[in-house]
Design a protein around this motif. Structure first.
Motif, short mmCIF file in Angstrom:
data_model
loop_
_atom_site.label_atom_id
_atom_site.label_comp_id
_atom_site.label_asym_id
_atom_site.label_seq_id
_atom_site.Cartn_x
_atom_site.Cartn_y
_atom_site.Cartn_z
N THR A 1 0.71 -1.48 -0.27
CA THR A 1 0.36 0.54 0.02
C THR A 1 0.93 1.12 -0.68
O THR A 1 2.27 1.85 0.79
N HIS B 1 -4.63 9.23 2.57
CA HIS B 1 -4.73 8.82 1.11
C HIS B 1 -3.93 7.34 1.57
O HIS B 1 -2.93 6.81 1.98
N ASP C 1 -3.36 4.23 -1.59
CA ASP C 1 -3.48 3.78 -2.93
C ASP C 1 -4.70 5.08 -3.31
O ASP C 1 -4.80 4.67 -4.36
N GLY C 2 -4.08 6.16 -3.15
CA GLY C 2 -5.59 7.49 -3.90
C GLY C 2 -6.63 7.22 -3.51
O GLY C 2 -7.46 8.29 -4.03
N HIS C 3 -6.94 6.28 -2.22
CA HIS C 3 -8.44 6.44 -1.86
C HIS C 3 -8.45 7.22 -0.69
O HIS C 3 -7.77 6.87 0.58
N PRO C 4 -9.69 7.82 -0.17
CA PRO C 4 -9.44 8.74 1.32
C PRO C 4 -9.61 7.54 2.47
O PRO C 4 -10.32 6.50 2.49
#
Length: 520
Positions: A2, A15, A17-20
């Motif tokens: 990750t 975040h 992997d780009g997700h909050p």
């Protein structure tokens, strides 16, 4: 694995992997940010005290253990490397921090990228109700990053206008004006860029808004230079551009004005800003008067003003080296060094190291040693100096210290606003803290006897920042030095009655041997 990113500009966000990741732990966010900024292991006791200052040692450490566990549960995997005494972000974790990306872009001169990354002030809107030490730490970090943003924006305005991209210059100038709405320098950047872009109506709106702010907040009218921008018939002003020279990996901002057989390099003290110096009517009058004596050279030493911000304080040896870099850039052969206050020691060092290039040395309100010792009673004791420095830093961004530095200007709203704006533009609380610490430990007494160039020492009798005894001491240690006591209590050379200062300088320069013309 990750990849985590930590957004610290604005309210902090995490975040994966780009997700909050929703982390409903305010102190957990504070912990993640603080460890990311540390970039190394931090003692558990330091973190516990920072986050729970009211708790005893054992309670604080127990709370920290629980918080570490809860944060890793929320993130979904172990992210800390811990031992019995310390905590850090695990080196195995891929972590990107926007503040670090911003600083890296600034360091490599990619100011477009830097300004794009800076989406809001550091930890804006985020605080710990029961963590004043953390909030203080965040404040200093915020101001340091904000200072670098202002520096980057100023560079972009210059670069974009020089490249003919005036709309982009105006956009960056607009951000500058928002950061410091009372700065006429930034207001002029915006108005001038809009005029160059052909948008006169927008320039007129911003000129009117600036005029109104100055009237409402300071009770003053815009300066003649600001008004001249909106007067097509006005003669264009000869304002030389700020230029840069690279020395020891750092870009130094400098300007030259006028001409003549003699060069005069002015170093004003612990802060400077080559463009804002001209925004003060008193400073502008003094500098313009020096131009009658020869070519004027001004520059910002590393870490200050428009020169590159650096992670360490510019000490005496480094500043003396920077003087040489600028003098080579302007092809100066013989120069009079004017070192005021804290810049006196660096000018002394250069005069000793490079006597053939120095026609004369002028010291104004200067000290040979930063703090008191048994054989040097002319300065503050280290504890007093540190208390003064702490107060100055705590009030940074306001007109702090003007009552001491320039009593004659302390009641002038325009002077107070100019000084406050210069401080914000010249450095940050954290940055100036390192500068002040370096000066506290400075001592050039051992080389004063080596000065072999004509020297003039000027000091006002009632100087509230540096005792006149310090000036007398310097003059007594320099062979053949002329010491002139001046009336008044202003520490700034341009404050108060300028004429006795300028007259003493004129007499001194007139008496110097002319050994050929200064190089151009």
């Amino acid at each position: 694995m990750t990849a985590y990113s930590l957004e610290t500009f604005g309210f902090p966000e995490v975040h994966a992997d780009g997700h909050p990741i929703k982390l409903n732990l305010r102190k957990g966010l504070a912990l993640l940010v603080y460890l990311a900024e540390a970039k190394a292991a931090v003692a558990r006791e330091i973190i516990a005290t920072l986050l729970w200052p009211e708790a005893d040692r054992e309670t604080g450490l127990a709370r920290l253990r629980r918080l570490l566990h809860r944060v890793e549960l929320a993130l979904g995997q172990p992210v800390f490397e811990t031992d019995r005494t310390s905590v850090r972000w695990s080196p195995a974790v891929v972590l990107k921090v926007d503040a670090h990306s911003f600083e890296s872009a600034c360091d490599r001169g990619d100011f477009d990228e830097a300004c794009a990354v800076y989406r809001g002030d550091f930890l804006a809107g985020f605080a710990l109700d029961d963590g004043p030490d953390f909030d203080d730490w965040a404040f200093f970090r915020r101001e340091a990053l904000r200072g670098r943003l202002m520096h980057a924006l100023e560079r972009l305005v210059q670069d974009k206008n020089a490249a003919g991209d005036h709309f982009a210059a105006a956009a960056h100038a607009g951000r500058l004006a928002e950061l410091d709405p009372l700065s006429e320098v930034y207001g002029r950047h915006l108005i001038r860029s809009l005029l160059l872009a052909g948008d006169r109506s927008a320039a007129e709106r911003h000129h009117a808004a600036l005029t109104q702010r100055l009237r409402d907040e300071l009770g003053v009218a815009p300066e003649a230079e600001t008004e001249a921008l909106m007067t097509p018939a006005a003669a264009p002003q000869d304002v030389p551009p700020t230029r840069y020279v690279k020395g020891s990996g750092v870009h130094l901002a400098y300007q030259t004005y006028g001409n003549g057989q003699l060069d005069i390099l002015v170093m004003p003290g612990f802060v400077s800003h080559v463009e804002r110096a001209w925004e003060s009517p008193a400073s502008r009058t003094f500098l313009a008067s020096l131009m009658r004596l020869g070519r004027l050279i001004v520059f910002d030493r590393r870490g200050i003003g428009l020169s590159d911000r650096v992670g360490s304080a510019p000490g005496i040896d480094v500043t003396a080296e920077d003087i040489g870099t600028v003098l080579r850039a302007v092809e100066s052969r013989r120069v009079v060094l004017f070192g005021a206050s804290e810049c006196g020691p660096a000018c002394i060092k250069f005069a000793v190291d490079e006597p053939r290039r120095v026609a004369g040395l002028i010291l104004f309100g200067a000290l040979a040693k930063g703090c008191w010792s048994q054989d040097y009673p002319h300065a503050l004791r280290a504890s007093q100096y540190d208390a003064w420095s702490k107060q100055l830093i705590a009030q940074w961004g306001g007109p702090v210290g003007i009552e001491t530095f320039a009593p004659s200007l302390a009641g002038d709203p325009q002077a107070r606003a100019w000084w406050a704006g210069l401080l914000r533009a010249a450095s940050s609380p954290g940055g100036i803290s390192a500068v002040l610490e370096a000066f506290r430990d400075a001592d050039v007494r051992h080389i004063l006897g080596e000065i072999a160039v004509p020297t003039l020492v000027l000091h006002r009798r009632g100087d509230k920042a540096v005792r006149i005894a310090a000036g007398r001491d310097i003059a007594s240690r320099i062979k053949g030095a002329e010491f002139v006591e001046l009336d008044g209590n202003d520490h700034w050379f341009f404050a108060g009655d300028q004429q006795p200062v300028l007259e003493a300088i004129r007499r001194f320069t007139d008496a110097l041997p002319r050994e050929g013309k200064a190089g151009r």
